[in-house]
Design a protein around this motif. Structure first.
Motif, PDB file in Angstrom:
ATOM      1  N   LEU A  23      39.073  39.117 -52.960  1.00  0.00           N
ATOM      2  CA  LEU A  23      38.308  38.385 -53.965  1.00  0.00           C
ATOM      3  C   LEU A  23      38.293  36.914 -53.586  1.00  0.00           C
ATOM      4  N   THR A  24      37.082  36.364 -53.454  1.00  0.00           N
ATOM      5  CA  THR A  24      36.928  34.970 -53.074  1.00  0.00           C
ATOM      6  C   THR A  24      36.231  34.194 -54.187  1.00  0.00           C
ATOM      7  N   TYR A  25      36.577  32.928 -54.282  1.00  0.00           N
ATOM      8  CA  TYR A  25      35.898  32.000 -55.194  1.00  0.00           C
ATOM      9  C   TYR A  25      35.386  30.850 -54.351  1.00  0.00           C
ATOM     10  N   THR A  26      34.075  30.695 -54.305  1.00  0.00           N
ATOM     11  CA  THR A  26      33.457  29.597 -53.582  1.00  0.00           C
ATOM     12  C   THR A  26      32.566  28.854 -54.555  1.00  0.00           C
ATOM     13  N   CYS A  27      32.685  27.532 -54.550  1.00  0.00           N
ATOM     14  CA  CYS A  27      31.843  26.756 -55.456  1.00  0.00           C
ATOM     15  C   CYS A  27      31.400  25.458 -54.806  1.00  0.00           C
ATOM     16  N   ILE A  28      30.303  24.955 -55.316  1.00  0.00           N
ATOM     17  CA  ILE A  28      29.792  23.649 -54.926  1.00  0.00           C
ATOM     18  C   ILE A  28      30.257  22.680 -55.997  1.00  0.00           C
ATOM     19  N   THR A  29      30.947  21.632 -55.571  1.00  0.00           N
ATOM     20  CA  THR A  29      31.588  20.742 -56.526  1.00  0.00           C
ATOM     21  C   THR A  29      31.356  19.281 -56.171  1.00  0.00           C
ATOM     22  N   SER A  30      31.538  18.427 -57.161  1.00  0.00           N
ATOM     23  CA  SER A  30      31.509  16.989 -56.919  1.00  0.00           C
ATOM     24  C   SER A  30      32.852  16.576 -56.333  1.00  0.00           C
ATOM     25  N   LEU A  31      32.922  15.369 -55.810  1.00  0.00           N
ATOM     26  CA  LEU A  31      34.172  14.870 -55.253  1.00  0.00           C
ATOM     27  C   LEU A  31      35.278  14.846 -56.302  1.00  0.00           C
ATOM     28  N   ASP A  32      34.901  14.631 -57.567  1.00  0.00           N
ATOM     29  CA  ASP A  32      35.909  14.603 -58.626  1.00  0.00           C
ATOM     30  C   ASP A  32      36.133  15.970 -59.276  1.00  0.00           C
ATOM     31  N   GLY A  33      35.639  17.035 -58.665  1.00  0.00           N
ATOM     32  CA  GLY A  33      36.018  18.390 -59.046  1.00  0.00           C
ATOM     33  C   GLY A  33      35.201  19.068 -60.126  1.00  0.00           C
ATOM     34  N   ASP A  79      25.796  32.571 -44.886  1.00  0.00           N
ATOM     35  CA  ASP A  79      26.739  33.245 -43.992  1.00  0.00           C
ATOM     36  C   ASP A  79      28.050  33.570 -44.699  1.00  0.00           C
ATOM     37  N   LEU A  80      28.494  32.686 -45.592  1.00  0.00           N
ATOM     38  CA  LEU A  80      29.714  32.959 -46.367  1.00  0.00           C
ATOM     39  C   LEU A  80      29.555  34.192 -47.248  1.00  0.00           C
ATOM     40  N   GLU A  81      28.379  34.346 -47.827  1.00  0.00           N
ATOM     41  CA  GLU A  81      28.177  35.408 -48.822  1.00  0.00           C
ATOM     42  C   GLU A  81      27.494  36.651 -48.265  1.00  0.00           C
ATOM     43  N   ARG A  82      27.176  36.629 -46.994  1.00  0.00           N
ATOM     44  CA  ARG A  82      26.466  37.751 -46.377  1.00  0.00           C
ATOM     45  C   ARG A  82      27.203  39.078 -46.532  1.00  0.00           C
ATOM     46  N   ASP A  83      28.522  39.068 -46.476  1.00  0.00           N
ATOM     47  CA  ASP A  83      29.310  40.306 -46.542  1.00  0.00           C
ATOM     48  C   ASP A  83      29.815  40.633 -47.944  1.00  0.00           C
ATOM     49  N   VAL A  84      29.392  39.871 -48.934  1.00  0.00           N
ATOM     50  CA  VAL A  84      29.828  40.154 -50.305  1.00  0.00           C
ATOM     51  C   VAL A  84      29.160  41.442 -50.778  1.00  0.00           C
ATOM     52  N   GLY A  85      29.991  42.387 -51.194  1.00  0.00           N
ATOM     53  CA  GLY A  85      29.470  43.642 -51.718  1.00  0.00           C
ATOM     54  C   GLY A  85      29.280  43.613 -53.218  1.00  0.00           C
ATOM     55  N   THR A  86      30.090  42.785 -53.897  1.00  0.00           N
ATOM     56  CA  THR A  86      30.026  42.699 -55.360  1.00  0.00           C
ATOM     57  C   THR A  86      30.253  41.263 -55.797  1.00  0.00           C
ATOM     58  N   PHE A  87      29.349  40.786 -56.632  1.00  0.00           N
ATOM     59  CA  PHE A  87      29.505  39.487 -57.282  1.00  0.00           C
ATOM     60  C   PHE A  87      30.024  39.714 -58.700  1.00  0.00           C
ATOM     61  N   LEU A  88      31.116  39.072 -59.057  1.00  0.00           N
ATOM     62  CA  LEU A  88      31.616  39.054 -60.428  1.00  0.00           C
ATOM     63  C   LEU A  88      31.182  37.724 -61.017  1.00  0.00           C
ATOM     64  N   THR A  91      37.784  49.082 -52.511  1.00  0.00           N
ATOM     65  CA  THR A  91      36.882  48.623 -51.461  1.00  0.00           C
ATOM     66  C   THR A  91      37.666  47.976 -50.330  1.00  0.00           C
ATOM     67  N   ASP A  92      37.065  47.982 -49.162  1.00  0.00           N
ATOM     68  CA  ASP A  92      37.612  47.230 -48.041  1.00  0.00           C
ATOM     69  C   ASP A  92      36.838  45.932 -47.855  1.00  0.00           C
ATOM     70  N   GLY A  93      35.821  45.735 -48.685  1.00  0.00           N
ATOM     71  CA  GLY A  93      34.925  44.605 -48.521  1.00  0.00           C
ATOM     72  C   GLY A  93      35.327  43.378 -49.322  1.00  0.00           C
ATOM     73  N   THR A  94      34.384  42.459 -49.357  1.00  0.00           N
ATOM     74  CA  THR A  94      34.576  41.198 -50.047  1.00  0.00           C
ATOM     75  C   THR A  94      33.884  41.227 -51.397  1.00  0.00           C
ATOM     76  N   MET A  95      34.600  40.741 -52.385  1.00  0.00           N
ATOM     77  CA  MET A  95      34.049  40.521 -53.719  1.00  0.00           C
ATOM     78  C   MET A  95      34.097  39.015 -53.953  1.00  0.00           C
ATOM     79  N   SER A  96      33.104  38.506 -54.658  1.00  0.00           N
ATOM     80  CA  SER A  96      33.032  37.081 -54.933  1.00  0.00           C
ATOM     81  C   SER A  96      33.012  36.876 -56.434  1.00  0.00           C
ATOM     82  N   ILE A  97      33.747  35.871 -56.901  1.00  0.00           N
ATOM     83  CA  ILE A  97      33.748  35.562 -58.325  1.00  0.00           C
ATOM     84  C   ILE A  97      33.027  34.240 -58.520  1.00  0.00           C
TER      85      ILE A  97
END
Length: 185
Positions: A4-14, A38-47, A116-122
């Motif tokens: 399970l991965t968490y990727t976000c776009i953020t400001s410098l102050d978070g 490319d980061l999300e290409r292998d995501v099988g499930t988005f939470l 799963t053996d894959g990647t899930m993204s939250i």
């Protein structure tokens, strides 16, 4: 077991959105967008939390022949992945491959990871905070924009404590910096 991965776009102050809920300052240029693809290409499930789902649902209709290749690419990624939306009020999902869960159940997410053996993204800062608190997040990535917004929706909740190991970093031409971490036990 899946990851399970968490990727976000953020400001410098978070922050992922400013005090008014705006996040237009975070729109990725083509270089950053291709990297996110490319980061999300292998995501099988988005939470997804409800608000994040509302933002992301536009990808169901984007990506037509007249769109730039980077947009077409992400639209394919979105449409090919399963989506789980956590919402107590959403009656019907407006996107394909989507199911609605009324509450976030850490044990159910553990079971999904085990199946799963894959990647899930939250996605969605509030939902990600619940996953962090439950010890479910394996990796996190931050695309830090060269902007300070001074308040709003934080990328990580207050009072969260986590030990992280830096795995990767990258600098982009527009001043965005990517940092990827493994969450340590």
């Amino acid at each position: 077991m899946g990851q399970l991965t968490y990727t976000c776009i953020t400001s410098l102050d978070g922050y992922v959105a400013d005090r008014n809920g705006n996040f237009d300052w975070s729109a990725p240029d083509e270089e950053v967008h291709a990297f996110v693809n490319d980061l999300e290409r292998d995501v099988g499930t988005f939470l997804l939390g409800r608000r994040m789902y509302d933002v992301m649902a536009v990808w169901e209709t984007m990506g037509g022949p007249g769109e730039p290749p980077v947009i077409q690419d992400y639209a394919r990624i979105w449409k090919e992945a399963d989506k789980v939306v956590y919402s107590s009020s959403l009656a019907v999902a407006g996107t394909s491959r989507t199911r609605i869960e009324r509450t976030f159940d850490p044990d159910a997410v553990r079971a999904m990871k085990a199946a799963t053996d894959g990647t899930m993204s939250i996605g969605g800062a509030n939902l990600a905070g619940l996953a962090f608190a439950a010890g479910l997040v394996d990796e996190c990535g931050f695309l830090i924009n060269p902007v300070v917004v001074g308040g709003g929706l934080r990328a990580l909740p207050d009072n969260l404590e986590a030990r992280l190991e830096l795995l990767d970093e990258r600098r982009f031409g527009n001043g965005v910096v990517y940092l990827r971490y493994r969450c340590l036990p």
